[in-house]
Design a protein around this motif. Sequence first.
Motif, short mmCIF file in Angstrom:
data_model
loop_
_atom_site.label_atom_id
_atom_site.label_comp_id
_atom_site.label_asym_id
_atom_site.label_seq_id
_atom_site.Cartn_x
_atom_site.Cartn_y
_atom_site.Cartn_z
N THR A 52 41.23 36.79 36.88
CA THR A 52 42.60 36.93 36.35
C THR A 52 42.47 37.33 37.32
O THR A 52 44.05 36.81 37.96
N HIS A 53 41.76 37.34 38.66
CA HIS A 53 42.51 36.89 40.34
C HIS A 53 40.40 36.72 40.71
O HIS A 53 39.98 36.37 40.00
N ALA A 54 41.50 36.41 42.15
CA ALA A 54 39.67 35.72 43.01
C ALA A 54 38.53 37.53 43.32
O ALA A 54 38.33 36.99 43.74
N GLY A 152 43.79 42.71 34.09
CA GLY A 152 43.29 41.80 35.47
C GLY A 152 44.10 43.86 36.24
O GLY A 152 43.53 44.60 35.70
N ASP A 153 43.51 43.78 37.47
CA ASP A 153 43.88 44.46 38.29
C ASP A 153 46.04 44.59 37.98
O ASP A 153 45.70 45.64 38.86
N THR A 154 46.35 44.04 37.71
CA THR A 154 48.14 44.23 37.66
C THR A 154 48.43 45.47 36.72
O THR A 154 49.13 46.43 37.58
N GLY A 192 41.09 45.28 33.82
CA GLY A 192 40.45 45.20 34.51
C GLY A 192 39.56 45.98 35.02
O GLY A 192 38.40 46.56 35.46
N HIS A 193 39.50 47.21 34.79
CA HIS A 193 38.76 48.46 35.57
C HIS A 193 39.91 49.32 34.44
O HIS A 193 40.65 49.87 33.63
N GLY A 194 38.29 50.02 34.08
CA GLY A 194 38.44 51.62 32.75
C GLY A 194 39.40 50.80 31.37
O GLY A 194 38.46 50.09 31.40
#
Length: 217
Positions: A52-54, A152-154, A192-194
Amino acid sequence: MQVEEIIPRYYDSNVYIINKKIVIDTGMTEASVLRGIEEVMPIEDIELIILTHAHYDHSGCANALLSRSHAKLAIHEADAPFLSDDTLSSALSFGSKAACPPADILYKGGEKIPIGLNEEGIMEYLEVIHTPGHTVGCICLYEANSKTLFSGDTVFSDGGIGRSDFRISEPEKMTVSIDKLTKLDVKNLYPGHGLPTIGNANRSIELSKMMSARMNP
Ligand SMILES: [Zn+2]
Ligand SMILES: [Zn+2]
């Protein structure tokens, strides 16, 4: 679409396995991630790894998976250069070095990745949505048939949003990116988390947009 989740260790990203062939994000703690995937499927059968990202907490185990399979590695083109950068990938912040090989597939946003037939025999796709903010090349992946979003982390569950104070962030784009997500009908949100949100995730994404508008004016 079949989704399996590897429960992460420490600060690792969540790792999702789609239809026992596609991995979304890899985490960074090799032993636990490899073990977790092996409980679901043989690592050598992974066909595609989508990041989802680097950031290192999402890409750290990519090398280990690529060296044990014939999988292709995919990421948005704007984040691709950071995969091998110790600083910009945040690998150093986790006490590590960025050892990710170059990506095989570069997305721009708008691509539809076929993931196979569902139980009704309908072909399903993951649509790539470019959501810059947390990083310049963040993507979310949307599967329209099951109304599922990998974010992701958005955005996170319960109205959370990713940080946008990294050197590779674009805070001014965060709210516009989340606004794009509010236009989708999202039932299941896999961040991405949780924890995931299973059921009506539209409300959670609306809350994330309000949070971002306050924090990234
Ligand atoms: Zn992360
Ligand atoms: Zn991140």
